[in-house]
Design a protein around this motif. Structure first.
Motif, PDB file in Angstrom:
ATOM      1  N   UNK A   9       5.893   3.717  -6.726  1.00 35.56           N
ATOM      2  CA  UNK A   9       5.991   2.123  -7.430  1.00 35.56           C
ATOM      3  C   UNK A   9       5.117   1.405  -6.989  1.00 35.56           C
ATOM      4  N   UNK A  10       5.560  -0.237  -8.141  1.00 36.69           N
ATOM      5  CA  UNK A  10       4.345  -0.782  -8.300  1.00 36.69           C
ATOM      6  C   UNK A  10       4.005  -1.416  -7.066  1.00 36.69           C
ATOM      7  N   UNK A  11       2.738  -1.839  -6.894  1.00 36.29           N
ATOM      8  CA  UNK A  11       2.335  -2.566  -5.285  1.00 36.29           C
ATOM      9  C   UNK A  11       3.488  -3.790  -5.309  1.00 36.29           C
ATOM     10  N   UNK A  12       3.536  -3.941  -4.165  1.00 34.49           N
ATOM     11  CA  UNK A  12       4.476  -5.467  -3.919  1.00 34.49           C
ATOM     12  C   UNK A  12       6.184  -5.340  -4.239  1.00 34.49           C
ATOM     13  N   UNK A  27       0.729  -1.071  -0.320  1.00 37.09           N
ATOM     14  CA  UNK A  27      -0.101   0.251   0.175  1.00 37.09           C
ATOM     15  C   UNK A  27       0.864   1.148   0.128  1.00 37.09           C
ATOM     16  N   UNK A  28       2.207   1.449   0.118  1.00 38.89           N
ATOM     17  CA  UNK A  28       2.911   2.606   0.313  1.00 38.89           C
ATOM     18  C   UNK A  28       3.831   2.781  -0.988  1.00 38.89           C
ATOM     19  N   UNK A  29       3.698   1.896  -0.883  1.00 36.15           N
ATOM     20  CA  UNK A  29       5.023   1.511  -2.287  1.00 36.15           C
ATOM     21  C   UNK A  29       4.152   2.604  -3.353  1.00 36.15           C
ATOM     22  N   UNK A  30       2.944   2.072  -3.826  1.00 36.97           N
ATOM     23  CA  UNK A  30       2.146   3.063  -5.026  1.00 36.97           C
ATOM     24  C   UNK A  30       1.966   5.004  -4.920  1.00 36.97           C
ATOM     25  N   UNK A  43      14.262   3.526  -3.269  1.00 35.13           N
ATOM     26  CA  UNK A  43      12.894   4.748  -3.919  1.00 35.13           C
ATOM     27  C   UNK A  43      13.302   6.040  -2.635  1.00 35.13           C
ATOM     28  N   UNK A  44      12.643   5.067  -1.529  1.00 31.18           N
ATOM     29  CA  UNK A  44      11.903   6.043  -0.123  1.00 31.18           C
ATOM     30  C   UNK A  44      13.482   6.916  -0.275  1.00 31.18           C
ATOM     31  N   UNK A  45      14.870   6.570  -0.197  1.00 30.43           N
ATOM     32  CA  UNK A  45      16.305   7.079  -0.063  1.00 30.43           C
ATOM     33  C   UNK A  45      15.872   8.207  -1.213  1.00 30.43           C
ATOM     34  N   UNK A  46      15.927   7.706  -2.263  1.00 31.77           N
ATOM     35  CA  UNK A  46      15.863   8.419  -3.429  1.00 31.77           C
ATOM     36  C   UNK A  46      14.685   9.854  -3.335  1.00 31.77           C
TER      37      UNK A  46
END
Length: 388
Positions: free
Chosen positions: A79-82, A72-75, A91-94
């Motif tokens: 990002x794609x789910x999962x 749920x947080x990736x999108x 991605x979080x760091x980016x």
């Protein structure tokens, strides 16, 4: 407003119910999130109530909350789910902590954060910062034990301790919308409910001031602190929150059952101070009972929603078995990472949506009733109790 897919698939809900479920929430109990960028080890420790890393060769992502973050947080981070954990954290760091926090807090659909500042440190956002990043109002919940720690380190002597504590609590409460105690951690909820006398308090304070930086665990001073907080709450018409049930390893779970508060609850009933039982899992049915029979008792599920994740709908339904609808509130117990805010709100909405759909489908409730209950639990009850 959060996206419509925050609600579970199934029979379509009436529009009024969907709108009520997706309406902005009052998060009546949360903490600050970290403002700095986090490495994997630090991030994993913030998505578990365990105080240790996962065993060698394993990861805290292999938990209900870990799977929920990837789903749920990736999108929200594009990002794609999962997405795999490594991809998610890269991605979080980016994006950087500020942008990640902004996205996740705002998409949670919170209109007001009531922030327990008792855990605030240099790395955590303040209540005001939570509000700014989340696009919401923000107010403070004062933790009684934090006030006492400040007094213990500054008071001149044991005889001055009771008066200094009363003054400090009154000053802190003047800027707050509620008070909170973690006596469940420091002793347990099976404490003696009698207010201690001044002599006992001064004697205990003398022992306390011999090592004022130590954690407060003295049962006499904890009881004195609690009753002093109740006095302030009564004077200012503030509610008092109690941590109950599930928590980190510091707690003895069997002594955190809210049913142990029954005598204290009865003692406070004449004064009318609202008592709010936080989290409660796995004792949420006991909490529902207390809320159903005592007029000043309220309940939430808090961190149970996030940490049980896909299983949380069953817990939401179990709480609704008995708790009066005007006695339940929403909180995320967000702490450390904004993912916990986003998931708390999402699983609250999904769990309540499933429960309402069943009741509507079986003809137990009308759509108007379901919408009204969703509005009450999501925001209306908190606005009334905290006088927002």
């Amino acid at each position: 407003m959060p996206p419509a897919d925050d609600l579970p698939p199934g029979p379509p809900l009436p529009d009024a119910v969907r709108e009520a479920l997706l309406a902005p929430l009052v998060d009546h109990h949360c903490h600050g999130v970290r403002r700095d960028d986090l490495g994997r080890a630090a991030f994993e420790l913030l998505i578990t109530e365990a105080a240790t890393p996962a065993p060698p060769g394993t990861t805290h992502f292999d938990t209900p909350i870990g799977a929920a973050i990837r789903r749920w947080c990736a999108p929200v981070l594009d990002l794609a789910p999962h997405a795999p954990p490594a991809v998610y954290l890269a991605r979080r760091a980016e994006l950087g902590a500020a942008e990640v926090n902004r996205r996740l807090l705002r998409q949670a659909g919170i209109v007001a954060f009531l922030v327990d500042t008792g855990l605030n440190g240099a790395g955590l956002l303040s209540a005001a910062e939570m509000g700014r990043l989340g696009g919401a109002a923000a107010d403070e919940i004062v933790r009684l034990e934090r006030v006492e720690e400040t007094v213990a380190r500054s008071v001149g002597g044991a005889a001055e301790y009771p008066g200094a504590l009363a003054e400090a609590l009154a000053a802190a409460a003047a800027r707050a919308v509620g008070l909170k105690t973690v006596i469940a951690y420091r002793y347990g909820l099976d404490f003696d409910i009698e207010r201690p006398g001044r002599g006992a308090v001064v004697a205990a304070a003398g022992r306390r001031l011999a090592d004022p930086k130590a954690r407060l665990t003295d049962p006499v001073l904890l009881r004195h602190l609690l009753w002093s907080g109740v006095d302030v709450a009564r004077q200012r018409s503030l509610p008092v929150q109690f941590h109950c049930g599930y928590g980190d390893p510091d707690i003895d779970l069997h002594r955190a059952d809210p049913a142990l508060l029954t005598g204290f609850i009865r003692a406070l009933q004449p004064g009318g101070v609202p008592l709010i039982l936080l989290h409660c899992y796995p004792f949420h049915r006991q909490a529902a009972y207390l809320a159903s029979v005592y007029p000043h008792v309220y309940v939430d599920l808090g961190l149970a929603l996030t940490h049980t994740a896909a299983g949380s709908a069953a817990i939401v339904d179990e709480l609704l078995e008995l708790v009066p609808f005007h006695k339940q509130m929403f909180s995320s117990d967000c702490y450390g990472v904004a993912e916990t805010c986003h998931l708390g709100a999402l699983y609250y909405r999904r769990g309540l949506a499933r429960a309402l759909a069943v009741r509507i489908g079986e003809g137990e409730w009308s759509a108007a009733d379901a919408a009204r209950v969703a509005h009450m639990i999501g925001a209306g009850n908190a606005r009334r109790v905290y006088r927002l």
